[in-house]
Scaffold this motif. Structure first.
Motif, PDB file in Angstrom:
ATOM      1  N   ARG A  96      -4.209   1.666   2.655  1.00  0.00           N
ATOM      2  CA  ARG A  96      -3.691   1.044   3.868  1.00  0.00           C
ATOM      3  C   ARG A  96      -3.704   1.997   5.058  1.00  0.00           C
ATOM      4  NH1 ARG A  96       1.587  -2.478   3.011  1.00  0.00           N
ATOM      5  NH2 ARG A  96       0.781  -3.382   4.945  1.00  0.00           N
ATOM      6  N   LEU A  97      -3.705   3.277   4.809  1.00  0.00           N
ATOM      7  CA  LEU A  97      -3.757   4.261   5.889  1.00  0.00           C
ATOM      8  C   LEU A  97      -5.166   4.404   6.449  1.00  0.00           C
ATOM      9  CD1 LEU A  97      -2.436   6.518   7.584  1.00  0.00           C
ATOM     10  CD2 LEU A  97      -2.860   8.071   5.667  1.00  0.00           C
ATOM     11  N   PHE A  98      -6.159   4.334   5.573  1.00  0.00           N
ATOM     12  CA  PHE A  98      -7.550   4.525   5.997  1.00  0.00           C
ATOM     13  C   PHE A  98      -8.312   3.204   6.121  1.00  0.00           C
ATOM     14  CE2 PHE A  98      -6.285   8.588   4.195  1.00  0.00           C
ATOM     15  CZ  PHE A  98      -6.713   9.465   5.175  1.00  0.00           C
TER      16      PHE A  98
ATOM     17  N   ILE B 216      -9.641 -17.342  -8.786  1.00  0.00           N
ATOM     18  CA  ILE B 216      -8.603 -16.435  -9.250  1.00  0.00           C
ATOM     19  C   ILE B 216      -7.789 -16.026  -8.024  1.00  0.00           C
ATOM     20  CG2 ILE B 216      -8.080 -14.199 -10.282  1.00  0.00           C
ATOM     21  CD1 ILE B 216     -10.672 -14.414 -11.868  1.00  0.00           C
ATOM     22  N   VAL B 217      -6.517 -16.326  -8.049  1.00  0.00           N
ATOM     23  CA  VAL B 217      -5.619 -15.955  -6.946  1.00  0.00           C
ATOM     24  C   VAL B 217      -4.865 -14.697  -7.359  1.00  0.00           C
ATOM     25  CG1 VAL B 217      -3.685 -16.642  -5.491  1.00  0.00           C
ATOM     26  CG2 VAL B 217      -5.390 -18.345  -6.212  1.00  0.00           C
ATOM     27  N   PRO B 218      -5.029 -13.587  -6.652  1.00  0.00           N
ATOM     28  CA  PRO B 218      -4.379 -12.331  -7.044  1.00  0.00           C
ATOM     29  C   PRO B 218      -2.862 -12.428  -6.971  1.00  0.00           C
ATOM     30  CG  PRO B 218      -6.097 -11.970  -5.397  1.00  0.00           C
ATOM     31  CD  PRO B 218      -5.857 -13.436  -5.448  1.00  0.00           C
ATOM     32  N   PRO B 219      -2.180 -11.728  -7.860  1.00  0.00           N
ATOM     33  CA  PRO B 219      -0.717 -11.695  -7.776  1.00  0.00           C
ATOM     34  C   PRO B 219      -0.270 -11.034  -6.474  1.00  0.00           C
ATOM     35  CG  PRO B 219      -1.513 -10.783  -9.866  1.00  0.00           C
ATOM     36  CD  PRO B 219      -2.706 -10.946  -8.982  1.00  0.00           C
ATOM     37  N   PRO B 220       0.875 -11.446  -5.948  1.00  0.00           N
ATOM     38  CA  PRO B 220       1.346 -10.850  -4.690  1.00  0.00           C
ATOM     39  C   PRO B 220       1.764  -9.394  -4.874  1.00  0.00           C
ATOM     40  CG  PRO B 220       3.007 -12.305  -5.613  1.00  0.00           C
ATOM     41  CD  PRO B 220       1.782 -12.485  -6.459  1.00  0.00           C
ATOM     42  N   MET B 221       1.618  -8.629  -3.800  1.00  0.00           N
ATOM     43  CA  MET B 221       2.121  -7.259  -3.769  1.00  0.00           C
ATOM     44  C   MET B 221       3.097  -7.150  -2.597  1.00  0.00           C
ATOM     45  SD  MET B 221      -1.206  -4.893  -4.597  1.00  0.00           S
ATOM     46  CE  MET B 221      -0.229  -3.426  -4.891  1.00  0.00           C
ATOM     47  N   ASP B 222       4.192  -6.463  -2.811  1.00  0.00           N
ATOM     48  CA  ASP B 222       5.138  -6.269  -1.718  1.00  0.00           C
ATOM     49  C   ASP B 222       5.001  -4.850  -1.167  1.00  0.00           C
ATOM     50  OD1 ASP B 222       6.665  -4.494  -3.321  1.00  0.00           O
ATOM     51  OD2 ASP B 222       7.792  -6.178  -4.143  1.00  0.00           O
ATOM     52  N   GLU B 223       5.718  -4.595  -0.091  1.00  0.00           N
ATOM     53  CA  GLU B 223       5.577  -3.321   0.609  1.00  0.00           C
ATOM     54  C   GLU B 223       5.950  -2.124  -0.263  1.00  0.00           C
ATOM     55  OE1 GLU B 223       4.255  -2.813   3.576  1.00  0.00           O
ATOM     56  OE2 GLU B 223       3.882  -4.961   3.800  1.00  0.00           O
ATOM     57  N   SER B 224       6.812  -2.319  -1.228  1.00  0.00           N
ATOM     58  CA  SER B 224       7.243  -1.200  -2.069  1.00  0.00           C
ATOM     59  C   SER B 224       6.120  -0.673  -2.960  1.00  0.00           C
ATOM     60  CB  SER B 224       8.437  -1.623  -2.935  1.00  0.00           C
ATOM     61  OG  SER B 224       8.048  -2.629  -3.862  1.00  0.00           O
ATOM     62  N   ALA B 225       5.028  -1.420  -3.068  1.00  0.00           N
ATOM     63  CA  ALA B 225       3.908  -0.988  -3.911  1.00  0.00           C
ATOM     64  C   ALA B 225       3.018   0.041  -3.211  1.00  0.00           C
ATOM     65  CB  ALA B 225       3.063  -2.193  -4.320  1.00  0.00           C
ATOM     66  N   PHE B 226       3.280   0.326  -1.942  1.00  0.00           N
ATOM     67  CA  PHE B 226       2.412   1.187  -1.155  1.00  0.00           C
ATOM     68  C   PHE B 226       3.190   2.392  -0.618  1.00  0.00           C
ATOM     69  CE2 PHE B 226       0.905  -3.188  -0.689  1.00  0.00           C
ATOM     70  CZ  PHE B 226      -0.402  -3.069  -1.118  1.00  0.00           C
ATOM     71  N   PRO B 227       2.489   3.491  -0.334  1.00  0.00           N
ATOM     72  CA  PRO B 227       3.157   4.629   0.314  1.00  0.00           C
ATOM     73  C   PRO B 227       3.716   4.244   1.679  1.00  0.00           C
ATOM     74  CG  PRO B 227       1.010   5.276  -0.562  1.00  0.00           C
ATOM     75  CD  PRO B 227       1.078   3.780  -0.662  1.00  0.00           C
ATOM     76  N   ASP B 228       4.736   4.936   2.091  1.00  0.00           N
ATOM     77  CA  ASP B 228       5.383   4.705   3.378  1.00  0.00           C
ATOM     78  C   ASP B 228       4.918   5.780   4.363  1.00  0.00           C
ATOM     79  OD1 ASP B 228       6.997   4.192   5.537  1.00  0.00           O
ATOM     80  OD2 ASP B 228       8.878   4.703   4.535  1.00  0.00           O
TER      81      ASP B 228
ATOM     82  N   TYR C 116      -2.965  -1.340  -8.985  1.00  0.00           N
ATOM     83  CA  TYR C 116      -2.734  -2.791  -8.922  1.00  0.00           C
ATOM     84  C   TYR C 116      -2.855  -3.367 -10.334  1.00  0.00           C
ATOM     85  CZ  TYR C 116      -3.032  -7.428  -6.599  1.00  0.00           C
ATOM     86  OH  TYR C 116      -2.816  -8.713  -6.151  1.00  0.00           O
ATOM     87  N   PRO C 117      -1.945  -2.971 -11.236  1.00  0.00           N
ATOM     88  CA  PRO C 117      -2.059  -3.393 -12.636  1.00  0.00           C
ATOM     89  C   PRO C 117      -1.959  -4.896 -12.816  1.00  0.00           C
ATOM     90  CG  PRO C 117       0.067  -2.341 -12.234  1.00  0.00           C
ATOM     91  CD  PRO C 117      -0.773  -2.101 -11.016  1.00  0.00           C
ATOM     92  N   GLU C 118      -1.287  -5.582 -11.900  1.00  0.00           N
ATOM     93  CA  GLU C 118      -1.163  -7.034 -12.025  1.00  0.00           C
ATOM     94  C   GLU C 118      -2.531  -7.714 -11.931  1.00  0.00           C
ATOM     95  OE1 GLU C 118       2.526  -5.348  -9.957  1.00  0.00           O
ATOM     96  OE2 GLU C 118       0.341  -5.152  -9.761  1.00  0.00           O
ATOM     97  N   LEU C 119      -3.374  -7.234 -10.992  1.00  0.00           N
ATOM     98  CA  LEU C 119      -4.719  -7.804 -10.876  1.00  0.00           C
ATOM     99  C   LEU C 119      -5.576  -7.403 -12.068  1.00  0.00           C
ATOM    100  CD1 LEU C 119      -6.845  -9.400  -9.347  1.00  0.00           C
ATOM    101  CD2 LEU C 119      -7.374  -7.345  -8.014  1.00  0.00           C
ATOM    102  N   ILE C 120      -5.419  -6.168 -12.527  1.00  0.00           N
ATOM    103  CA  ILE C 120      -6.185  -5.726 -13.700  1.00  0.00           C
ATOM    104  C   ILE C 120      -5.907  -6.634 -14.894  1.00  0.00           C
ATOM    105  CG2 ILE C 120      -6.419  -3.872 -15.394  1.00  0.00           C
ATOM    106  CD1 ILE C 120      -5.974  -1.891 -13.080  1.00  0.00           C
TER     107      ILE C 120
ATOM    108  N   ASN D 218       0.526   1.411   8.686  1.00  0.00           N
ATOM    109  CA  ASN D 218      -0.556   0.872   7.884  1.00  0.00           C
ATOM    110  C   ASN D 218      -1.555   0.154   8.790  1.00  0.00           C
ATOM    111  OD1 ASN D 218       0.732   1.519   5.343  1.00  0.00           O
ATOM    112  ND2 ASN D 218       2.144  -0.148   5.768  1.00  0.00           N
ATOM    113  N   ILE D 219      -2.846   0.526   8.701  1.00  0.00           N
ATOM    114  CA  ILE D 219      -3.831  -0.219   9.491  1.00  0.00           C
ATOM    115  C   ILE D 219      -4.435  -1.366   8.693  1.00  0.00           C
ATOM    116  CG2 ILE D 219      -4.353   1.818  10.868  1.00  0.00           C
ATOM    117  CD1 ILE D 219      -7.080   1.934   9.525  1.00  0.00           C
ATOM    118  N   ALA D 220      -4.230  -1.377   7.379  1.00  0.00           N
ATOM    119  CA  ALA D 220      -4.697  -2.481   6.546  1.00  0.00           C
ATOM    120  C   ALA D 220      -3.502  -3.254   6.015  1.00  0.00           C
ATOM    121  CB  ALA D 220      -5.546  -1.960   5.382  1.00  0.00           C
ATOM    122  N   SER D 221      -3.738  -4.512   5.691  1.00  0.00           N
ATOM    123  CA  SER D 221      -2.663  -5.364   5.196  1.00  0.00           C
ATOM    124  C   SER D 221      -2.387  -5.090   3.718  1.00  0.00           C
ATOM    125  CB  SER D 221      -3.049  -6.846   5.374  1.00  0.00           C
ATOM    126  OG  SER D 221      -3.961  -7.243   4.358  1.00  0.00           O
TER     127      SER D 221
END
Length: 363
Positions: free
Chosen positions: A339-341, A273-285, A316-320, A292-295
């Protein structure tokens, strides 16, 4: 206590704590570990990067939601002791602001009935497992074994940068700015995180990206001759639980099909199963105060309750939807600041009791 894989029925788990996670101590060991994501900082020497209290409060709310969701699934949840204050630590060679026991997957591997404390990459994390010792003693008193890799000095010059230099990256601006002292004649140390492993019964996938990891692999093979350790040759710089995640025998979540080539031949034919891509807009700034310390792949870091039930970030509703289309029951839990922690649900947990044993899934 007995836990030998990532997917059979989960009975008991340790869920980490974020109390007093007030700063990232961005010394050279931190910058090298998160090298791909801390480029703006590299070469700046050691600095404390404050984390706004609002985000710590929200993280604690989300961890409470994870604990409640696991309890509702019939899993016994245990917690580390809580740090009572911000703690500054010191060795003869360096100073650091201690990190609380949040990503409990990293400094421990459970191999069957044995607790294995690993040898941290990041200086600020060297004493994290002290907060888990009340739990480890209770497991030992109930009959479990308990081993620890040699504690690394994490002296200047002991962290191998080969993974980055093989890719043509220049890390000298980090190593040259390291404020730690060295130890004459020490050379490379055994340095390794539990999240570099994926357990499959009698088989263990283990990412080895440099000499530090090679030394740990030799130690593990000597300590556990009954297990088969399969080397994933530099599939990542360190952790692999946002790269390849076995969901059940014959099926895995993989960041990209190209990573199949790193796996044992017996796994290369597994369904993927290949997860759908996520772009930067999906995460807090976090650019106003940090980075961000995590990818952006951190939400692949899921936790299986059993072979048909997976805990996934509700953001991450796309993966769900993808997992539900494959007949999985998804337990959706909110996790805002992954991504912060630097951790997802697999990182935040250490599964100590699962139904599976030393099955030979790769024969």
């Amino acid at each position: 206590m007995s836990s030998s894989d990532e997917f059979t029925r989960l009975r008991e788990v340790i869920v980490g704590r974020a109390d007093h996670y007030t700063d990232h101590d961005a010394d050279a060991s931190f910058q090298l570990f998160f090298f791909d994501n801390v480029t703006p900082l590299t070469g700046a020497g050691r600095s404390l990067l404050p984390i706004p209290p609002q985000y710590v409060e929200e993280l604690n709310e989300d961890i409470a939601g994870l604990s409640d969701a696991l309890t509702a699934c019939g899993v016994t949840v245990r917690r580390p002791a809580a740090p009572g204050k911000d703690v500054d630590i010191r060795s003869p060679l360096w100073d650091a602001r201690a990190t609380p026991p949040l990503n409990v997957r990293d400094n421990t591997i459970i191999l069957g009935d044995t607790i294995v404390e690993t040898a941290p990459h990041v200086r600020a994390r060297i004493f994290e497992n002290d907060y888990l010792k009340p739990l480890f003693y209770s497991y030992r008193e109930a009959g479990s074994k308990w081993l620890a890799m040699p504690r690394p000095a994490l002296a200047r010059g002991t962290l191998d940068t080969a993974f980055y230099t093989r890719q043509g990256a220049d890390v000298s601006h980090v190593t040259d700015a390291d404020e730690a002292l060295g130890i004459d004649g020490l050379g490379m140390e055994m340095i390794f995180d539990g999240a570099q492993c994926m357990r499959l019964g009698r088989d263990v996938l283990i990412n080895v990206a440099n000499r530090n990891h090679e030394l740990a692999l030799h130690w593990l093979r000597e300590a556990f001759p009954q297990l088969r350790f399969h080397v994933l040759d530099s599939i990542a710089d360190s952790h692999i639980d946002s790269v390849v995640v076995p969901l059940r025998p014959g099926l895995m979540l993989v960041r990209d099909p190209q990573y199949r080539d790193f796996l044992p031949k017996a796994m290369q034919s597994w369904d993927v199963i290949v997860p759908p891509p996520m772009d930067e807009s999906a995460f807090p700034d976090y650019s106003d105060f940090g980075f961000n310390i995590a990818s952006r792949y951190i939400d692949i870091n899921v936790l299986s309750v059993d072979e048909n039930t997976v805990v996934v970030n509700s953001l991450y509703p796309e993966l769900i939807r993808l997992l539900e289309a494959r007949a999985f029951t998804v337990v959706a839990v909110r996790h805002r600041h992954r991504r912060l922690f630097g951790g997802g649900f697999h990182c935040f947990t250490l599964d100590t009791v699962r139904d599976g044993g030393r099955e030979a899934y790769l024969d």
